[in-house]
Design a protein around this motif. Structure first.
Motif, PDB file in Angstrom:
ATOM      1  N   ILE A  58       0.837  -1.207   0.000  1.00  7.68           N
ATOM      2  CA  ILE A  58       0.000   0.000   0.000  1.00  7.68           C
ATOM      3  C   ILE A  58       0.870   1.255   0.000  1.00  7.68           C
ATOM      4  N   LEU A  59       1.951   1.231   0.767  1.00 12.80           N
ATOM      5  CA  LEU A  59       2.829   2.407   0.779  1.00 12.80           C
ATOM      6  C   LEU A  59       3.525   2.580  -0.564  1.00 12.80           C
ATOM      7  N   LYS A  60       3.851   1.466  -1.167  1.00 12.26           N
ATOM      8  CA  LYS A  60       4.444   1.522  -2.505  1.00 12.26           C
ATOM      9  C   LYS A  60       3.445   2.151  -3.479  1.00 12.26           C
ATOM     10  N   SER A 125      -2.428   7.496   9.793  1.00 14.29           N
ATOM     11  CA  SER A 125      -2.481   6.684  11.010  1.00 14.29           C
ATOM     12  C   SER A 125      -2.347   5.202  10.659  1.00 14.29           C
ATOM     13  N   THR A 126      -2.553   4.880   9.389  1.00 14.48           N
ATOM     14  CA  THR A 126      -2.348   3.516   8.878  1.00 14.48           C
ATOM     15  C   THR A 126      -1.716   3.663   7.493  1.00 14.48           C
ATOM     16  N   GLU A 127      -1.357   2.550   6.895  1.00 14.37           N
ATOM     17  CA  GLU A 127      -0.831   2.598   5.529  1.00 14.37           C
ATOM     18  C   GLU A 127      -1.885   3.152   4.569  1.00 14.37           C
ATOM     19  N   ALA A 200      -9.320   0.248  -9.289  1.00 10.25           N
ATOM     20  CA  ALA A 200      -8.874   0.299  -7.891  1.00 10.25           C
ATOM     21  C   ALA A 200      -8.320   1.681  -7.561  1.00 10.25           C
ATOM     22  N   ARG A 201      -7.540   2.225  -8.466  1.00 13.83           N
ATOM     23  CA  ARG A 201      -6.951   3.547  -8.265  1.00 13.83           C
ATOM     24  C   ARG A 201      -8.048   4.601  -8.052  1.00 13.83           C
ATOM     25  N   ALA A 202      -9.051   4.545  -8.922  1.00 12.34           N
ATOM     26  CA  ALA A 202     -10.130   5.531  -8.813  1.00 12.34           C
ATOM     27  C   ALA A 202     -10.829   5.411  -7.461  1.00 12.34           C
ATOM     28  N   ASN A 203     -11.102   4.200  -7.052  1.00 18.15           N
ATOM     29  CA  ASN A 203     -11.760   4.006  -5.767  1.00 18.15           C
ATOM     30  C   ASN A 203     -10.902   4.510  -4.610  1.00 18.15           C
ATOM     31  N   ALA A 204      -9.644   4.119  -4.609  1.00 17.25           N
ATOM     32  CA  ALA A 204      -8.767   4.533  -3.504  1.00 17.25           C
ATOM     33  C   ALA A 204      -8.659   6.053  -3.435  1.00 17.25           C
ATOM     34  N   SER A 205      -8.704   6.684  -4.593  1.00 19.93           N
ATOM     35  CA  SER A 205      -8.537   8.141  -4.605  1.00 19.93           C
ATOM     36  C   SER A 205      -9.668   8.858  -3.889  1.00 19.93           C
ATOM     37  N   ILE A 206     -10.808   8.186  -3.717  1.00 19.04           N
ATOM     38  CA  ILE A 206     -11.931   8.812  -3.015  1.00 19.04           C
ATOM     39  C   ILE A 206     -12.269   8.049  -1.727  1.00 19.04           C
ATOM     40  N   GLY A 207     -11.369   7.166  -1.328  1.00 19.85           N
ATOM     41  CA  GLY A 207     -11.517   6.560  -0.007  1.00 19.85           C
ATOM     42  C   GLY A 207     -12.358   5.308   0.062  1.00 19.85           C
ATOM     43  N   ILE A 208     -12.785   4.768  -1.056  1.00 21.37           N
ATOM     44  CA  ILE A 208     -13.560   3.521  -1.020  1.00 21.37           C
ATOM     45  C   ILE A 208     -12.620   2.384  -0.653  1.00 21.37           C
ATOM     46  N   ASN A 209     -13.011   1.580   0.332  1.00 23.11           N
ATOM     47  CA  ASN A 209     -12.100   0.543   0.812  1.00 23.11           C
ATOM     48  C   ASN A 209     -12.676  -0.867   0.757  1.00 23.11           C
ATOM     49  N   GLY A 242      -5.594  -0.821  -0.839  1.00 20.32           N
ATOM     50  CA  GLY A 242      -6.320  -0.791   0.428  1.00 20.32           C
ATOM     51  C   GLY A 242      -7.780  -1.169   0.283  1.00 20.32           C
ATOM     52  N   ILE A 243      -8.079  -1.920  -0.755  1.00 22.78           N
ATOM     53  CA  ILE A 243      -9.476  -2.289  -1.015  1.00 22.78           C
ATOM     54  C   ILE A 243      -9.659  -3.784  -0.783  1.00 22.78           C
TER      55      ILE A 243
END
Lengths: 706, 706
Positions: A58-60, A125-127, A200-209, A242-243
């Protein structure tokens, strides 16, 4: 120096070239080169390098997404350093579980972005928090915010933010209007469509997990080893973003694929089967999210087939999950066939008595309103009525009842209307949002689900403006206090144009669009008067169907006296399901908000409303002004033509033409049909429709032919 | 000069950038910049300007397509002059109805390309001929042929070259494996998806001149004024590309949308309805192509519902067409329900007696083989049996029975096998191709139809290699004498790589792929043993279905003695439908080509075949070597990795993995199942499957779950 300028020119030309043919694929993550050289320079100075906080996937992702975004926005490759690097002018990614912000501790998955020691420090606070922070930082650049002295932080208010895909194994999407499913089951697991990562990128960009990848009318295929391999492949694409992946399950799976004689939740063999199956899934997908269940609803099997109730079913699955970190989301969308009562009350009547019976990690998933994603519904009476059960709010992004892919309807105002509605469950201020986020009843888990409007169409959502609904859902799931306007501007700025007046114009249309849609389709609280098989057209005359509660007349109850469903104590008394404060507001037709009027009252045609007009006149006024407002939308859209990509502008303009045509279709269908009861002329200054009701009925029939 | 070079560099960079992410959208019309500077210069000298022959839409298209193609290939904008221009080094487009070539007159829609007075002159006998010539000229450049001294000409051998889309109004595609329909019915007519034009361009480039836009299981919607407006919009996109739009019609339309009590073709009211409807269509679409009809087939309504026959129905529609320039294509794909006979014979038995009854402008459309697009079929016995009726050859591009979108099967060899088959209808050399092109029976009209494999997936066809089947169909429809190898190389050269050895390697795989597929699925003439609902998987054990002729056992007739359907006079005698010369070749199991053996003979398991092996051993050998040949395909594909776009290479490589997996699935299913009859071991050197028949049956069941 010359060469460098030249390369820049080249980048600009490439960018310009790309924007000429904007096909919508990039969504709000366009990352086109920033054309203002001064601003670009400022950003370049602040983003000279990226220091990743470690090597976890996730950090990568966070570092690489930053790099990719900055490459586009700044036209330069920003190096990633894995170890701490001395220096200034870079971006530092940090995970700090105990990070603080001015208001206290940073919430789970929250992020903080601050200038520190000459660098931009993104602390999560998390990855996942770091990843969200990285996207938030990119959003700052995309919306051209200054970075100097930046200090912002944000944490999600709802813990589980999920998309629900109603996608079938054969590639169709139930209620999908953007082409076929993005999941290619016949190709998986060998072929990983590159599109999965973009999703996945689009979802992560708006916080969908979290994503439930299959239809709630579920196939048992997904629980077989053959299909689990495919799910594993998808999960591996989602994980670095992170999904978590979830599955809708067919209640009868133990019979259908397990070879058991029963699916009785209290049958030890059935329990054993689900436990073993769950273990098998977690072995393959350690971060599997859990199960979504539609049971004993619209013909689907369920625990009631064995004399058990929904809690028995949900608890058995919760037991099967055991120590695994997963959830059961049990849908409350149930209504018995052949009901003679009021469908409005049924989910409440079945689920309210079960409050307190559900085991931990079990959530009940409730649609925003009591019927079924109508253009406007009062909030579902279960919100606030099940204090001992965490409730997931389910909203629909796909526009099943809101014009498919030809009507421009921005749904944030509709979501907000539900979220902001006060249930009075625990006194004033007990909004649906606060019920859902767990704060009213002190629940440790909270969830929200959006039924996806995503398909394999190049632009993902069919209507280009449908992207905004995906975006707004994610943003509101993260922070429901954001305003519809803010989200609209943010989205338009990133997706459509950098021109500030154009952004305001577009956002203005967006924010009004839902109100306009309801005016020309189902004003004043009318509901469920759409076409039987085409839910985007009108069919208020529909009087017979396989079930009475699938007709239109069941809901509008038009007669010689008036219009609307009496749900006061003189009628079905569905109003009694709400807290007294809510009842008081809605119980009196003269104080009930006009938008909900016919949800709760059978109002005489000649009754004067708070607007000063009689019901009949107000109804006509709304249909006519609603349809005419589409013309206003067209005019507004025309004014931004120079600021928006030509192909995209033409696309939306054409869809608006269709929308106008269909708005007139709704208007004419409804005023002519209701006129046959009201027996009154169309009030001035409106001209009566130029076509007859029979002509419109024929038109509706065409769209419902095989 | 420096700037010019720089711009060239820029173009190269942009081109390189594009090719990095080749998503297949551009098909074989990629027009990437020619990287060899010498060759580019030569071409530039020869293509300094374009002189259009007039202002008609089709000629305009020809000039613009040339301009667009040259822009990409040469990196320069080639000006179009509408009037004649003195000068040399340009391209001149000319329509010359009486144009000659060495062999005589240029055929209708033919073209000639020749150097003349220092220019390249593209002469068409019609406007469409000029357009085809323009694309042929571009193809010369795309395949890097010299232009100096060029002199080529070509005319289509078959007049009506059609795609049939089995697309439904709801956006699904029957037997489609490339996503949803490209036609967006809810958006039409207001929105014209830019993709429609790209579709038309691709078709015109290979000579396709007609498209049936809707499923033969037809909705009546398309005949309503509401939908005709949408069809008009599509026709207006197709027209400038010389493509006519056709409609599949629902026989019951006069009842369903016309309000009549009957659809009896002899009922004057019905005739009147169709005549008025046809006039209405031609008023809106003056170049409308005509009607395709599936009647009294698989539950569809038809004239037999009224005691009439297919000729009655077709002739009534021909009368309705009247003086309009249109056609009726009446499908011969009929077979009665609950038949106890041999489905092989049914179309023949129904249609052969009607020969001579069909009015002018009526064609009977016949599938390549007698059953239903199986992996390999003997040619349909109707070819050569209806000398007084022009027959349209219908082939299937979508891989319904050929592996959906996960198997790489190049279909040209299969099409050629039918086209080149000798019917002996009018003595030796009466090939199916010559029956179809009208030369055997001196018909004035001729047609060929391919059931499209096109969907809204970004790359059009799902499997990237499926594009070759679209391409090959068009090329063979134009000139069936082209070899599969030539077409494969031509396509691969334009679509995949400029590297000659790689092109040869790829073409080699392509040409063998159909033989490989039949070996691991239905070798030796096995047919119709696929999964009941998933036609790409095996289900030879299928013994009960809604109809006996929808099972597998009906066709393979495996028993303790042997395998295969006896269609000699001892059996169903279907062989008697063919001319004596054909019968002689196929009647004796020892001379019958092994590929057709089990189509016509029930062969003992222990019978030695011409290959030197017993039936059982030969069967196993084919299943095993067929499946192993997929590994060979994988190896071959691996060798061209450096020459092919990375994303596209990975895509095909992944699908080949799936294909290998599924080839083993077929192999294991079939050898284990047939072994239960043959009672013999798997012959050396092959190892028995590692799984059991029950395990495979469970696997098949999974893919057929809801």
């Amino acid at each position: 120096m010359f060469l460098r300028r030249l390369l820049l020119l080249l980048c600009l030309l490439v960018a310009a070239h790309r924007s000429v043919a904007d096909d919508g694929y990039r969504l709000w993550l366009k990352y086109d080169l920033i054309s203002d050289p001064g601003l670009r320079k400022d950003y370049q100075k602040a983003a000279g390098f990226i220091v990743g906080a470690g090597n976890s996937p996730i950090l990568k992702t966070a570092a690489e997404e930053l790099q990719q975004g900055l490459q586009g926005l700044l036209g330069q490759t920003v190096p990633i350093h894995s170890a701490a690097k001395k220096g200034k002018g870079g971006i530092i990614l940090v995970v700090e579980a105990t990070a603080n912000v001015s208001g206290g501790a940073l919430g789970k998955d929250g992020y903080r972005i601050a200038e520190q020691g000459g660098n931009l420090v993104v602390t999560g606070s998390t990855e996942s928090g770091v990843l969200y922070g990285a996207f938030a930082l990119l959003r700052q650049l995309q919306t051209r915010q200054p970075l100097r002295g930046i200090s912002l932080s944000s944490s999600p208010r709802i813990q589980y933010r999920l998309l629900n895909h109603w996608d079938n194994p054969n590639g169709t999407v139930e209620r999908g209007y953007a082409g076929s499913s993005i999941w290619k089951w016949y190709e998986l697991p060998e072929r990983i469509d590159p599109r999965y990562q973009d999703y996945a990128r689009a979802n992560a960009s708006i916080g969908i997990n979290g994503v439930v990848i299959n239809n709630v009318n579920a196939s048992a295929r997904y629980l077989t080893p053959e299909y689990l391999e495919k799910v594993v492949a998808l999960a591996s694409v989602m994980r670095p973003y992170g999904i978590r992946v979830y599955l809708s399950v067919l209640w009868a799976a133990p019979k259908v694929i397990g070879g058991l004689a029963s699916s009785d939740p209290l049958d030890p063999k059935v329990k054993q089967w689900w436990t073993a199956k769950t273990d098998e899934i977690y072995k393959a997908i350690p971060d599997f999210g859990g199960f979504l269940v539609k049971a004993n609803s619209e013909g689907e099997p369920g625990p009631q087939d064995y004399g058990r109730d929904h809690a028995d079913g949900a608890n058995m699955l919760a037991d099967a999950l055991g120590a695994h970190d997963g959830l059961v989301m049990w849908r409350a969308f149930v209504y018995k066939a052949n009901s003679n009562g009021d469908r409005f009350k049924e989910a409440y009547q079945e689920f309210k008595p079960l409050d307190g019976r559900f085991k931990p990690k079990t959530l009940v998933q409730v649609k925003n309103g009591p019927i079924d994603f109508q253009a406007r519904e009062p909030f579902h009476p279960l919100f606030g009525a099940m204090p001992r059960t965490p409730l997931v709010l389910e909203v629909q992004l796909t526009q099943e009842y809101l014009g498919f892919a030809t009507h421009w309807v921005y749904l944030a105002p509709m979501f907000k209307e539900t979220l902001d509605a006060d249930t009075y469950a625990n006194g004033p201020g007990s909004t649906v949002a606060k019920v859902v986020d767990g704060s009213v009843d002190q629940h440790a888990i909270s969830g929200i689900a959006g039924v996806a409007n995503i398909g394999a169409d190049r632009n993902w959502t069919g209507h280009p403006m449908g992207q905004a609904n995906w975006y707004a859902f994610g943003r509101l799931a993260w922070d429901y206090t954001l305003s519809s306007q803010t989200i609209a501007e943010e989205w338009a700025r990133q997706t459509l144009t950098a021109d500030a007046p154009a952004v305001r114009t577009i956002a203005d249309v967006m924010v009004r669009s839902h109100g306009i849609y309801t005016r020309y389709t189902m004003p004043l609280g009318l509901h469920h008067i759409m076409g039987q098989t085409i839910h985007y057209g009108p069919e208020p005359w529909l009087a017979s169907s396989a079930r009475p509660d699938w007709t239109a007349v069941y809901y509008h109850k038009a007669d010689a006296v008036g219009l609307g469903f009496d749900r006061t104590e003189k009628g079905s008394n569905a109003l009694a399901l709400y807290k007294p404060e809510v009842q008081r507001r809605w119980n009196d037709p003269s104080t009930c908000p006009p938008n909900y009027l016919l949800w709760f009252h059978h109002v005489p045609w000649t009754q004067p409303l708070s607007t000063g007009r009689t019901l009949w006149n107000e109804l006509c006024t709304r249909y006519y002004t609603g349809a005419d407002s589409v013309t206003w939308m067209q005019q507004q859209w025309a004014t931004v033509k120079p600021q928006v990509d030509a192909e995209l502008h033409a696309d939306v303009a054409a869809r608006l033409q269709t929308q106008r045509k269909e708005a007139l279709w709704w208007r004419d269908a409804c005023v002519l049909y209701f006129q046959s009861f009201a027996k009154q002329p169309i009030p001035a200054p409106f001209s009566p429709p130029e076509r007859t009701l029979d002509e419109i009925k024929r038109l509706v029939t065409i769209y419902q032919l095989r």
